[in-house]
Design a protein around this motif. Structure first.
Motif, mmCIF file in Angstrom:
data_model
loop_
_atom_site.group_PDB
_atom_site.id
_atom_site.type_symbol
_atom_site.label_atom_id
_atom_site.label_comp_id
_atom_site.label_asym_id
_atom_site.label_seq_id
_atom_site.Cartn_x
_atom_site.Cartn_y
_atom_site.Cartn_z
ATOM 1 N N ASP A 110 -5.188 3.423 -4.043
ATOM 2 C CA ASP A 110 -6.434 4.190 -4.063
ATOM 3 C C ASP A 110 -6.691 4.753 -5.461
ATOM 4 O O ASP A 110 -7.834 4.736 -5.950
ATOM 5 C CB ASP A 110 -6.384 5.329 -3.047
ATOM 6 N N TRP A 153 -11.393 -4.370 -2.968
ATOM 7 C CA TRP A 153 -10.704 -4.096 -4.221
ATOM 8 C C TRP A 153 -11.636 -4.341 -5.412
ATOM 9 O O TRP A 153 -12.222 -5.409 -5.553
ATOM 10 C CB TRP A 153 -9.471 -4.991 -4.334
ATOM 11 N N ASP A 199 0.146 3.438 -5.351
ATOM 12 C CA ASP A 199 -1.013 4.257 -5.003
ATOM 13 C C ASP A 199 -2.267 3.451 -5.358
ATOM 14 O O ASP A 199 -2.899 3.664 -6.401
ATOM 15 C CB ASP A 199 -0.977 5.588 -5.767
ATOM 16 N N SER A 254 0.822 -1.219 0.000
ATOM 17 C CA SER A 254 0.000 0.000 0.000
ATOM 18 C C SER A 254 0.851 1.263 0.000
ATOM 19 O O SER A 254 0.359 2.341 -0.352
ATOM 20 C CB SER A 254 -0.930 0.004 1.221
ATOM 21 N N ALA A 263 -7.673 1.857 -7.767
ATOM 22 C CA ALA A 263 -9.037 1.422 -7.464
ATOM 23 C C ALA A 263 -10.060 2.397 -8.031
ATOM 24 O O ALA A 263 -11.109 1.986 -8.549
ATOM 25 C CB ALA A 263 -9.220 1.286 -5.951
ATOM 26 N N GLU A 264 -9.765 3.693 -7.974
ATOM 27 C CA GLU A 264 -10.693 4.686 -8.505
ATOM 28 C C GLU A 264 -10.824 4.569 -10.010
ATOM 29 O O GLU A 264 -11.907 4.803 -10.572
ATOM 30 C CB GLU A 264 -10.240 6.093 -8.111
#
Length: 296
Positions: free
Chosen positions: A189, A266, A187, A183, A192-193
């Protein structure tokens, strides 16, 4: 340095990115050459004017993706050798997303580049990021070993192979858990976005319905792919191209890490499954529309 490797810079949904996607999907199947008139016709199906398309063609020419060539006196464009290799590599990424298992090996890239070569150092970091590598430290990057060949290509292209050492290893030994380390290295996040954004825009198409009123509502692209029996129409073509255009950077930036190293929520597998369903439903009618356009 090859400009082809920088092609991922085009923002998904921009004219240059859409044109690059059309070229990647259909120009090779057309024999590696397509007339300017037909390229403009396909882009018009995407809502792009002829003038804007010509500007985008000039940009792709500068990026060494295409070059102008006449065929029997008809002006058009062909793919450069470098772009053909890049597109073939992209096919493997786009249609066969990486899924690393917990027993697969890792690749570590260590480099020390002098300040006199700082531009190459910047390019190296940028390109390692764009193929899905993570950052352990400023001069130490990590990725699944399946990416080692692409790492080697980047080092050779930048003429930095002599300043880098590539290690192949089993799971790295970290102070805490490997999930926590991952993590930090990636990156996640942001990746995932990207998956969630793709699902928001195209999920309704796979389900056979749309609740949005346009792109700003989050499902405009999906609305273009509506229909219980997809036809070879401009709408189907436009929706499918936009689907590929939004998806194609995700398999590059997503390292495809094992599930046990990822957050529990996820969205990667859901994104992959959605992309595969849309491809199965709409790739053929979209290709039929292109063939019909080229025959006109």
């Amino acid at each position: 340095m090859s400009a082809v490797l920088d092609d991922m810079d085009s923002r998904p949904g921009s004219t240059t990115s859409l044109l690059r996607t059309v070229i990647g999907l259909y120009l090779r199947d057309a024999g590696g050459w397509m007339s300017t008139r037909h390229i403009i016709a396909l882009m018009e199906a995407l809502g792009v004017s002829a003038a804007v398309t010509r500007t985008a063609l000039s940009r792709l020419k500068k990026k060494e993706i295409v070059f102008p060539r006449q065929c029997q006196g008809v002006p058009g464009f062909a793919i450069t050798d470098g772009a053909a290799a890049m597109l073939a590599r992209g096919d493997r990424r786009i249609y066969n997303p990486r899924l690393m298992s917990s027993t697969d090996r890792w690749c570590l890239v260590s480099f020390s580049i002098p300040e006199t070569e700082r531009e190459k150092r910047h390019q190296l970091r940028r390109r390692l990021h764009w193929i899905g590598c993570g950052t352990v430290a400023a001069g130490l990057w990590i990725c699944p070993d399946s990416l080692r060949e692409e790492v080697e290509e980047i080092l050779e292209d930048l003429e930095l192979r002599g300043m880098a050492t590539v290690f192949v290893t089993d799971a790295p030994l970290v102070g805490g858990s490997l999930r926590d380390a991952v993590s930090v290295w990636w990156d996640l996040d942001a990746v995932a976005e990207l998956h969630r954004d793709f699902i928001r825009h195209h999920g309704s198409a796979a389900d056979g319905g749309s609740s949005g009123n346009g792109p700003d509502g989050g499902s405009g692209d999906a609305h273009q792919l509506m229909g219980t029996s997809p036809e070879a129409s401009a709408e189907t073509f436009a929706g499918y191209v936009r689907c590929i255009d939004r998806w194609r950077i995700i398999p590059y930036l997503d390292p495809g890490l094992p599930a046990e190293f990822l957050p529990e929520d996820w969205p990667g597998m859901a994104g992959i499954a959605l992309f595969e369903r849309l491809g199965a439903a709409y790739s053929r009618p979209s290709a039929d529309f292109v063939r019909r356009t080229l025959a006109s």
